[in-house]
Design an enzyme around this catalytic site. Structure first.
Site, PDB file in Angstrom:
ATOM      1  N   CYS A  77       0.666  -1.208  -0.187  1.00  0.00           N
ATOM      2  CA  CYS A  77      -0.114   0.176  -0.073  1.00  0.00           C
ATOM      3  C   CYS A  77       0.939   1.434   0.190  1.00  0.00           C
ATOM      4  O   CYS A  77       0.767   2.299  -0.744  1.00  0.00           O
ATOM      5  CB  CYS A  77      -1.002   0.130   1.289  1.00  0.00           C
ATOM      6  SG  CYS A  77      -1.848  -1.388   1.571  1.00  0.00           S
ATOM      7  N   HIS A 135      -2.640   7.474   3.793  1.00  0.00           N
ATOM      8  CA  HIS A 135      -1.676   6.245   4.332  1.00  0.00           C
ATOM      9  C   HIS A 135      -0.163   7.196   3.531  1.00  0.00           C
ATOM     10  O   HIS A 135       0.731   6.273   3.472  1.00  0.00           O
ATOM     11  CB  HIS A 135      -1.969   5.232   3.519  1.00  0.00           C
ATOM     12  CG  HIS A 135      -1.078   3.827   4.411  1.00  0.00           C
ATOM     13  ND1 HIS A 135      -1.028   2.748   3.564  1.00  0.00           N
ATOM     14  CD2 HIS A 135      -0.599   3.846   5.531  1.00  0.00           C
ATOM     15  CE1 HIS A 135      -0.297   2.047   4.581  1.00  0.00           C
ATOM     16  NE2 HIS A 135      -0.175   2.651   5.595  1.00  0.00           N
TER      17      HIS A 135
HETATM   18 CA    CA Z   1      -2.963  -2.341  -0.799  1.00  0.00          CA
END
Ligand code: CA
Length: 492
Positions: A77, A135
């Site tokens: 990610c 994120h």
């Molecule tokens: Ca991901």
């Protein structure tokens, strides 16, 4: 204009100039990125899913061009998203690890010296909105509102629970008891710097907020850039009953829930398309759909026919389903095998937006607007990389044209004709040792442009770097002498 095109066509005898002419005369498109989280290569209808229904997504894919060899810059990610926003390989800007998501407020984030694509599009006059997962840094200076987005609706961490009526009471209880840290997965969503007040299943909430932004811009001439980053179908596996009913025939409960989560994304995409059409923005909106990394088959995903899973540098880790849809410019019903990278989006969007890049800005991808508008292309000789630090070892993948080299940990380097052998089953390094060596040498050279991590995901990662065991380039790029893989490697 028509006459001009005809003249160009007859004089040049090819379509290149005509297409360039069309592109030049097209007004700047709206740009909508629809990013899924951990979506498997085979988990949408247009990429061959046998059991997940995605009629709205498939309709868009059919109306645009599907890229069958699309890669993200990292198999998980945070680094993949950092690469998307900065146009840089994560190892080259110190972000090869995920930010920790334990609920502590940290001072880590993607370095401010990197200008995000949102900054560039914002400065070019676009209305910019980030909706969903971020994120890329919790601290205020790293938040979407301070990185080129006019608007942010979502959460800052690496994942989130899906039902507000379940996670909000948990959060309130922990908050009242003075608990610190509280996990990001149950923190209420934010709208800019205020509580968002969400009430619906998160995937629906994110779709609805996208529609709100689209409707809010109705009648305005300002183009928009919407970065819609669904956290679906990332864990926790949580789906609505009505969506689960669609997949009653799927026996495996994880797969059934995962399928229902993807179906919710598809429903949202259909509603967003309706809003674009109602506002007469559909024809001039470039929609790019993809996943931030490969699927995890331990959590319901299917990467068939690719080998491996999220986190790997097998194709299953970072080759993703992707299409581009833009009725005004992009051919419908086309499939392209040309390798493309999520790193290409930054320069491509900048070109289409007629944006100015900051002086000295380094971009690791390339402008593919020509490919999108149908210009014939020469064979692509660039390397597309993936490089993942394990605990003391590195996984590496590098593709050029039909060929890919792969190294998983300290297992031997392998060479695949990835066009003929998409599943990476037939190692051809014995037949083409020079090709292998050349590609490994080129990857080694690229690795020398890496910089040290700005943060580590675990204390063990940090210790390995401090002990000099990582980055471990010496062991990784030694083709002749290989050490035996640790027996525990596969279990990690
Ligand atoms: Ca991901």
């Amino acid at each position: 204009m028509k006459t001009g095109n005809k003249v160009l066509f007859s004089l040049a005898g090819c379509s290149v100039l005509v297409m360039s002419n069309v592109l030049a005369q097209t007004s700047r498109p709206n740009i909508l990125v629809v990013l899924c989280d951990d979506l498997g290569y085979c988990d949408v209808g247009f990429n061959g899913s046998p059991d997940i229904k995605t009629p709205n997504i498939d309709k868009l894919a059919k109306g645009g061009t599907v890229f069958t060899s699309a890669y993200v810059a990292h198999p998980f990610c945070g680094p993949s998203r950092a690469a998307l926003m900065t146009g840089r390989y994560p190892q080259c800007i110190g972000t090869p690890y995920n930010l920790r998501d334990e609920g502590y407020e940290t001072e880590d984030g993607v370095p401010l010296s990197e200008t995000f694509m949102s900054n560039v599009l914002h400065d070019a006059g676009y209305y910019t909105a980030a909706i969903g997962k971020w994120h890329l840094g919790d601290a205020d200076r790293f938040s979407p509102n301070n990185r080129g987005f006019d608007e942010f609706y979502g959460f800052l961490g690496g994942g989130h629970s899906y039902f507000p009526d379940k996670y909000k009471p948990m959060y309130n209880q922990q908050s009242k008891a003075g608990k610190y840290p509280i996990k990001g997965y149950i923190k209420p969503l934010m709208h800019n710097n205020q509580p968002a007040g969400e009430t619906e299943y998160i995937t629906d909430e994110l779709s609805n907020q996208t529609i709100r932004v689209v409707n809010g811009l109705a009648g305005k001439t300002q183009p928009f850039f919407i970065y819609l980053a669904y956290n679906a179908p990332h864990t926790p596996l949580e789906a609505k009953e009505e969506d689960l009913k669609q997949f009653a025939t799927i026996k495996n409960p994880d797969r059934r829930t995962y399928a229902a989560m993807v179906y919710a994304v598809d429903r949202g995409v259909g509603e967003i398309v309706s809003a674009l059409k109602a506002n007469k923005q559909y024809d001039n909106t470039l929609i790019v759909f993809f996943s931030d990394n490969g699927g995890n088959f331990n959590h319901g995903a299917n990467n068939y026919p690719l080998q491996g899973l999220k986190g790997d540098t097998w194709e299953g880790g970072y080759r993703v389903p992707m299409f581009f849809h833009w009725p005004q410019t992009i051919a419908a019903g086309k499939k392209s095998d040309i390798p493309v990278s999520s790193l290409d989006l930054y320069p491509t969007f900048a070109k289409l937006a007629k944006a100015t890049l900051p002086k000295g800005k380094i971009l690791d991808g390339k402008d593919i607007s020509g490919i999108l508008s149908g210009e014939p292309t020469a064979a692509d000789e660039r390397m597309i990389y993936a490089f993942r630090h394990r605990e003391g070892y590195n996984d590496v993948g590098a593709r050029r044209g039909d060929w890919k080299i792969t190294r998983m940990g300290n297992e031997p380097w392998q060479l695949f004709n990835i066009t003929n052998d998409i599943g990476e089953h037939r190692d051809m390094s014995g037949q083409f040792p020079d090709r292998l060596k050349t590609m490994v040498a080129e990857t080694e050279k690229w690795s020398r442009t890496h910089v040290g991590p700005l943060w580590y995901y675990s204390a063990k990662d940090e210790a390995l770097w401090k002990a000099g065991i990582l980055p471990g380039f010496g062991d990784t790029f030694e083709v002749e002498q290989l050490v035996a893989p640790p027996s525990s490697y596969r279990l990690k």
